[in-house]
Design a protein around this motif. Structure first.
Motif, short mmCIF file in Angstrom:
data_model
loop_
_atom_site.label_atom_id
_atom_site.label_comp_id
_atom_site.label_asym_id
_atom_site.label_seq_id
_atom_site.Cartn_x
_atom_site.Cartn_y
_atom_site.Cartn_z
N THR A 63 0.81 -1.22 0.00
CA THR A 63 0.00 0.00 0.00
C THR A 63 0.84 1.26 0.00
N LEU A 64 2.01 1.22 0.60
CA LEU A 64 2.83 2.43 0.74
C LEU A 64 3.19 3.07 -0.59
N PRO A 65 3.57 2.31 -1.65
CA PRO A 65 3.97 2.98 -2.90
C PRO A 65 2.81 3.61 -3.67
N VAL A 66 1.57 3.24 -3.40
CA VAL A 66 0.44 3.70 -4.21
C VAL A 66 -0.37 4.79 -3.52
N VAL A 67 0.06 5.25 -2.37
CA VAL A 67 -0.67 6.28 -1.64
C VAL A 67 0.21 7.51 -1.55
N THR A 68 -0.37 8.66 -1.83
CA THR A 68 0.39 9.90 -1.76
C THR A 68 0.86 10.15 -0.33
N PRO A 69 2.13 10.51 -0.16
CA PRO A 69 2.64 10.65 1.21
C PRO A 69 2.11 11.87 1.94
N ARG A 70 1.48 12.81 1.23
CA ARG A 70 1.00 14.02 1.89
C ARG A 70 -0.41 13.87 2.44
N SER A 71 -1.07 12.77 2.15
CA SER A 71 -2.40 12.54 2.70
C SER A 71 -2.28 11.98 4.11
N LYS A 72 -3.39 11.97 4.82
CA LYS A 72 -3.40 11.42 6.17
C LYS A 72 -3.09 9.94 6.16
N LEU A 73 -3.61 9.22 5.19
CA LEU A 73 -3.30 7.80 5.10
C LEU A 73 -1.83 7.60 4.75
N GLY A 74 -1.27 8.45 3.86
CA GLY A 74 0.14 8.36 3.56
C GLY A 74 1.01 8.67 4.76
N GLU A 75 0.61 9.64 5.56
CA GLU A 75 1.36 9.94 6.79
C GLU A 75 1.30 8.76 7.75
N ALA A 76 0.16 8.12 7.86
CA ALA A 76 0.04 6.96 8.75
C ALA A 76 0.91 5.81 8.27
N LEU A 77 0.92 5.58 6.95
CA LEU A 77 1.75 4.50 6.40
C LEU A 77 3.23 4.81 6.59
#
Length: 625
Positions: A479-493
């Motif tokens: 999941t980590l490579p496909v989620v933008t890091p600036r979103s809340k989910l990306g921050e959680a990952l």
């Protein structure tokens, strides 16, 4: 025939050294002359052809060189034109691609910014109007079957089995809504019997009625706070003749000498302020309702003096904290009013440490004006054991110390996914729900092992917790490579990825914690120590900070001389003296009265002002256990 060819012919003739036979007749002479003419013509033709070929070759070479030079010049011109055209086309194509990339990047950045703003708006709306609980309602439908399949032959220690009558025990019924809980039986009861009068306890037939039952109802009652004055009278006796000094019993020990606040009042003040969170201004109004006018400034000074009086307990609590094999540490922002050299809007930090023996937690709060990584190094100097923190990089210096093992709290990692779910549209996020489900499995395993021993807990973690962690790691990698890091989910990952090596370390032993939210809460245990400053937290509580912590003092000593300034007795009459060479006492006059009443100064003040601080009497073994 040219002169050149003639000269060459004559030279060839003259160069011949052979003898010439003259013809004997005219016919022979003519024949010889004809032969010589033919030979001369052949020689002339040969020389002429050679000369022509030489000149033609020279002209051809010159013409070829001119053509080649012209060709190279034309080729260079055409090459330069082609290169310019290709460079122009490439530049135009590159500019177009750059423009497209910039447009796409701007669009992506705008989309991420919009998503960030929406997530922050949803979080702020949830903080204002939503529930504060972090409970997750999502459950895996096949969780029970999966756990049974992992260990089919393992008996469940939590099964109730059959009761003594041989019947299966029924599941626990949920309490019905609308029914009151029974009042605690340990509370004192005051019975009010409402009995029937004697004249109404006779039947119409004339037979006296007998008591066949009763109806009982209970109501919770509160006795209002009572404020009273404790008047201590100490009679003095003296000889009428004046031959002996008057005698009088010494005054009882007080928490705050020369104060008109009793120990019960100070205890009530500390409870309503730090446990109930009641500001001093409101407590002033509560006292005014009961007919007592106590200014809030007096209450504030009493709180500060009480903190100094309790400083020995704080030092002993720190010694107990540093004896703990596991310490939880975190920092939270706090706002300080009227701090010297700093503006009231500057951000300060309260560093919380939790440890202590099982069943007797010690929670200490140390105030600092910064979030530097050297602060935990100073607070935990000389300590060895397991340190559990969040993902803040400021704990790296203390974690690199000798004998310190760094653990990461799973509750902080789970909280990131809770925020990601709250920030998602309609509070629905399949990815966040999946992570929360896996965290829920880990915590349910720990809940079932609450009363287990360390060996059983270690075996259960190896057989049940590690497979769940492996699923969580595999899902994180996908999941980590496909989620933008600036979103809340990306921050959680990203947060989970950064602390993963410290997060899974609790499975290495059975006595290490996984990390829970209640471990980071001080609850009703507040140690507010400090000499002068007033702190207003987000909860609108006034806290007094403690500037210099004590490190394994070995006894209840003040670590800083500034802390005994308020407790210093008045020297208007009398002076300090030593009694038995240890505890200083003061001869304090009582105004018009006559007396020589010695009383001990604060032990903490005595140990720092009048004596050297003793070294630590307890040496660390060097191992956490």
């Amino acid at each position: 025939m040219s002169e050149t060819h003639a000269a060459r012919l004559n030279s060839s003739r003259l160069s011949s050294t052979e003898p010439v036979d003259l013809p004997s007749s005219i016919e022979a002479f003519e024949a010889a002359l004809q032969a010589e003419r033919e030979r001369t013509l052949v020689l002339f033709r040969t020389n002429l052809e050679h000369e022509i070929q030489t000149q033609l070759q020279v002209q051809l070479d010159a013409h070829r060189q001119a053509l080649e030079a012209d060709y190279q010049r034309q080729l260079a011109i055409e090459r330069e034109q082609i290169e310019r055209r290709i460079a122009a086309e490439l530049a135009a194509d590159m500019q177009a691609k750059i423009a497209e990339g910039i447009a796409a990047g701007v669009a992506a950045g705008v989309a991420e910014k919009i998503q960030y703003i929406l997530e922050q708006w949803r979080l702020s709306r949830h903080r204002r109007f939503g529930p504060s609980s972090e409970s997750h309602q999502g459950e895996l439908f096949n969780e029970a079957e999966a756990l049974v399949e992992q260990a089919p032959d393992t008996p469940d220690e939590h099964d109730e089995g059959e009761d003594d009558t041989g019947k299966e025990s029924s599941p626990k019924k949920k309490a019905k809504r609308g029914h009151r809980r029974a009042l605690p039986p340990e509370l004192p009861r005051i019975e009010h019997v409402i009995d029937v009068p004697d004249d109404q306890r006779r039947c119409e037939c004339g037979t006296p009625m007998v008591r066949i039952g009763e109806d009982v109802s209970e109501q919770l009652d509160i006795v209002p706070m009572q404020i009273r004055v404790i008047r201590t009278v100490r009679p003095r006796y003296a000889c009428p003749k004046g031959d002996q000094a008057p005698v009088q019993m010494p005054a009882p020990a007080q928490v705050l000498p020369r104060s008109n606040f009793s120990a019960g009042f100070l205890a009530m003040l500390a409870v309503v302020k730090y446990v109930d969170g009641l500001p001093l201004a409101r407590f002033e109004k509560v006292l005014a309702r009961h007919g007592v006018e106590v200014p809030r400034q007096s209450l504030a000074r009493a709180v500060i003096k009480l903190a100094q009086a309790l400083q020995p307990l704080h030092n002993l609590a720190r010694d107990a904290l540093l004896d703990s094999p596991v310490i939880y540490m975190d920092e939270t922002t706090v706002q300080v009013l009227k701090e010297p050299g700093r503006s009231p809007s500057s951000t300060s930090y309260m560093w919380v440490q939790r440890g202590g023996p099982p069943g007797k937690p010690v929670v200490l709060f140390d105030y600092e004006s910064s979030r530097s990584g050297q602060i935990p190094v100073r607070l935990l100097e000389g300590w060895q054991g397991y340190l559990m923190t969040d993902g803040y990089d400021g704990y790296a210096p203390v974690a690199r110390g000798a004998g310190v093992e760094h653990l990461a709290c799973a509750a902080h990692a789970r909280r990131k996914f809770v925020e990601a779910k709250r920030a998602s549209p309609n509070v629905k996020s399949a990815r966040a729900d999946h992570a929360l489900d896996l965290f829920g499995q880990l915590y349910r395993i720990e809940a079932r092992l609450k009363d287990a021993c360390d060996a059983e807990r270690f075996e259960a973690r190896q057989s049940h917790s590690l497979p769940v962690l492996q699923k969580l790691r595999a899902w994180l990698d996908d999941t980590l490579p496909v989620v933008t890091p600036r979103s809340k989910l990306g921050e959680a990952l990203g947060y989970l990825h950064n602390i993963w090596s410290r997060l899974v370390r609790y499975t290495e032993r059975g006595d290490l914690p996984i990390g829970r939210v209640e471990m980071w809460r001080g609850g009703s245990i507040w140690y507010s120590v400090g000499p002068y400053q007033k702190i207003r937290h987000a909860s609108n509580r006034l806290r007094t900070p403690f500037p210099h912590p004590a490190h394994r003092t070995g006894r209840a000593d003040f670590p800083h001389p500034a802390l005994f300034r308020v407790n210093k007795p008045s020297h208007s009459r009398g002076r300090c003296a030593f009694v038995n060479g240890s505890v200083p006492t003061c001869r304090i006059g009582t105004g018009r009265s006559i007396g020589d009443t010695p009383f001990p100064v604060s032990l903490a003040a005595a140990s720092t002002r009048f004596a050297d601080v003793a070294p630590c009497s307890r040496q660390s073994s060097g191992t956490p256990y």
